[in-house]
Design a protein around this motif. Structure first.
Motif, short mmCIF file in Angstrom:
data_model
loop_
_atom_site.label_atom_id
_atom_site.label_comp_id
_atom_site.label_asym_id
_atom_site.label_seq_id
_atom_site.Cartn_x
_atom_site.Cartn_y
_atom_site.Cartn_z
N GLU A 54 -5.58 -3.70 -3.77
CA GLU A 54 -5.46 -3.51 -2.32
C GLU A 54 -6.78 -3.86 -1.62
O GLU A 54 -6.80 -4.57 -0.60
CB GLU A 54 -5.08 -2.06 -2.01
CG GLU A 54 -3.64 -1.72 -2.32
CD GLU A 54 -2.67 -2.41 -1.38
OE1 GLU A 54 -2.90 -2.41 -0.17
OE2 GLU A 54 -1.68 -2.99 -1.87
N ALA A 68 0.83 -1.21 0.00
CA ALA A 68 0.00 0.00 0.00
C ALA A 68 0.86 1.26 0.00
O ALA A 68 1.79 1.39 0.79
CB ALA A 68 -0.93 0.00 1.21
N SER A 128 3.87 5.78 3.97
CA SER A 128 2.97 6.50 3.06
C SER A 128 2.81 7.95 3.49
O SER A 128 2.77 8.86 2.66
CB SER A 128 1.60 5.82 3.03
OG SER A 128 1.68 4.54 2.43
N TRP A 130 -3.59 2.97 -1.96
CA TRP A 130 -4.34 2.38 -0.86
C TRP A 130 -5.74 1.92 -1.29
O TRP A 130 -6.23 0.89 -0.85
CB TRP A 130 -4.45 3.38 0.29
CG TRP A 130 -3.22 3.45 1.13
CD1 TRP A 130 -2.16 4.30 0.97
CD2 TRP A 130 -2.90 2.64 2.27
NE1 TRP A 130 -1.19 4.07 1.92
CE2 TRP A 130 -1.63 3.06 2.74
CE3 TRP A 130 -3.54 1.61 2.94
CZ2 TRP A 130 -1.01 2.48 3.85
CZ3 TRP A 130 -2.92 1.03 4.04
CH2 TRP A 130 -1.68 1.46 4.48
#
Length: 543
Positions: free
Chosen positions: A244, A233, A429, A239
């Protein structure tokens, strides 16, 4: 188990503490040795990763070297823990050590990045036993009140290995070859195997126990897509991408089936009844929150120190030493206080407060922060983490019968491991997005041609010597002005990196505050002392 039934039980079926006299100190030394080199492995390897990437040409698989190891250990921890309650710790220590040693040898022989990833996954399967067995073995040797002191020593051993590991990894890589960061595990594993064979008892349970193999398979099938989803991710896939979502939803459905199966299983792998115990459930939540805070600092503080403070890459192996010194001190002090008082609630609240203060201090750092300030902040954070971790282990061990030692310890370790696997991509992220946005806003227009090249790079790998050399080389075509342009570009990177890591530390502060609040809800049960073990070798739990 009733007293009459306990009296009738043959000595050979005894599954309580059997490590006494001088033998227990050799067993303790074996546990600490195993804990030392298994925890040192990850830090030794992380230091060598830039060299490994350059040699095997595998930057795209960089994250998988760690992820494969973490997933291999995470999915096997509860299985080892449950089986060790039935058959004793010894066989699974040996299985884990042998698999870990084989994985290390194969890793050292890897000629492609994919071979290394597969070998690290194999190594992680062995590490699952080495992560779950030490805590339970401490319970085999000492009463709950005594355990707190030695659990603190065990956590301190983890801290020491984290200090020595990076420096050792850098020295081995520079003096010999990166392959020796794996080969060095082999003599340690051999010593540990000798110690396990010589000191740990062989336990044979005469109770008929049906191993929940189907439950184990269902759990692994459910966990792997979720762990893969978190690993990919924000890097390989967005995401909210269909891939995912498929992995997360599919894994969640399988884990829901696992919960339903465990409720009906005769001898479940993860007994649902465990989670009804408030000490157990609260400790698990606190463990995840502490883990989230710890991983956010362990993985990203070195990037801040090297990229913002300007510490040289050669010195980066010592970056986390102040935090680990705080961790060691916190573990030792926490263990001694619990051992002397038999209490942990007030200590938990105080430790949670120290953790929150340490995390708050990290949030105050910026591009002008000095190295001295960073050291103080890391020591405070390390004190909070170090004092909380052995405390939670002790609270859980003290709340359950001895015969469940392996299960409760491995479940706790399992949840913390999952928390680490989940935390890393989330933090990564956050850093990537904040870094990219700030870089787009701050980069001089004259350097716009390099914007795409930089934003496509992972900030965690941007600071490796190889990446910086490659970047500097692209400016040579501009002649004498090229070096100045490179310095301007790196200034923008520095500001953007600070901005991204500040966002990351803000999330860590939220976890730390939630952990502090959670300590108020941790029930207290006075730690049992020597009365825990009876003269015949049984425990209070058997009566």
């Amino acid at each position: 188990m009733g007293m009459a039934q306990s009296a009738r039980m043959p000595q050979s079926s005894q599954t309580t503490n059997q490590i006494t006299g001088q033998r227990k100190w050799w067993a303790l030394a074996t546990v600490l040795l195993t804990m030392f080199f298994s925890s040192m492995d990850s830090t030794v390897v992380s230091t060598a990763m830039p060299t490994i990437i350059g040699d095997l040409k595998g930057l795209s698989l960089y994250a998988w070297v760690t992820a494969a190891y973490m997933m291999g250990s995470a999915v096997t921890i509860p299985i080892y823990g449950k089986l060790s309650d039935v058959f004793g710790r010894k066989p699974f220590y040996l299985i884990g050590l042998i698999l870990f040693a084989l994985g290390s040898a194969i890793s050292g022989q890897a000629h492609t990045m994919m071979e290394l990833v597969i070998a690290r996954g194999f190594q992680g399967i062995g590490a699952g036993a080495m992560q779950s067995m030490p805590r339970a073995t401490i319970g085999d040797i000492f009463s709950p009140k005594e355990r707190s002191k030695w659990m603190g020593v065990m956590m301190a051993t983890f801290g020491i290995s984290s200090i020595i590991g990076p420096a050792l990894g850098g020295w081995i890589t520079d003096s010999f070859s990166w392959r020796w960061v794996f080969y060095i595990n082999l003599p340690f594993a051999a010593l540990a195997i000798i110690g396990v064979v010589a000191t740990l008892p062989k336990v044979r349970s005469e109770q008929k126990v049906k191993v929940d193999w189907l439950g184990s398979v269902i759990m692994i099938v459910g966990l792997i897509p979720i762990l893969l989803g978190f690993t990919w991710a924000g890097t390989k896939y967005a995401w909210g991408s269909p891939i995912e979502l498929t992995m997360f939803i599919g894994g969640a459905i399988v884990l829901a089936l696992f919960v339903l199966w465990e409720r009906k299983a005769a001898d479940p792998l993860l007994a649902p009844a465990l989670f009804k115990n408030r000490i157990f459930s609260t400790s698990l939540i606190l463990g995840v929150l502490v883990g989230m805070t710890m991983y956010g600092s362990l993985m990203f503080l070195p990037i801040y120190v090297q990229g913002v403070i300007g510490l040289s890459a050669q010195s980066s192996g010592w970056v986390m030493s102040p935090m680990m010194i705080g961790f060691i001190a916190g573990s030792m002090i926490s263990g001694q206080i619990m051992s002397r008082t038999g209490r942990y609630k007030i200590l938990a609240v105080f430790s949670g407060a120290v953790l929150a203060v340490g995390s708050l201090l990290l949030n105050q750092m910026n591009v002008h922060t000095t190295w001295t300030t960073v050291v103080i902040n890391m020591v405070v954070l390390g004190l909070g983490i170090g004092s909380l971790m052995p405390l939670m282990n002790m609270a859980v061990q003290n709340a359950f019968p001895y015969k469940m030692m392996g299960t409760v310890n491995s479940t706790q370790q399992f949840v913390q491991s999952i928390g680490g696997v989940v935390a890393l991509p989330i933090f990564g992220s956050i850093l990537d997005k904040a870094f990219t946005n700030k870089l787009n806003a701050t980069m001089p227009t004259s350097l716009g041609a390099f914007k795409h090249q930089l934003t496509a790079m992972n900030p965690q790998t941007l600071l490796t010597p190889q990446a910086q050399q490659a970047l500097a080389k692209t400016f040579t075509k501009f002649g004498a002005a090229g070096h100045q342009m490179y310095l301007q570009l790196m200034d923008s990177v520095k500001v953007s990196l600070t901005f991204g890591i500040q966002h990351l530390f803000e999330v860590g502060l939220v976890f730390a505050i939630l952990c502090f609040i959670g300590t108020f809800f941790l029930p207290e049960m006075k730690l049992k002392g020597q009365e825990y073990f009876k003269a015949d070798g049984s425990t209070e739990d058997d009566i």
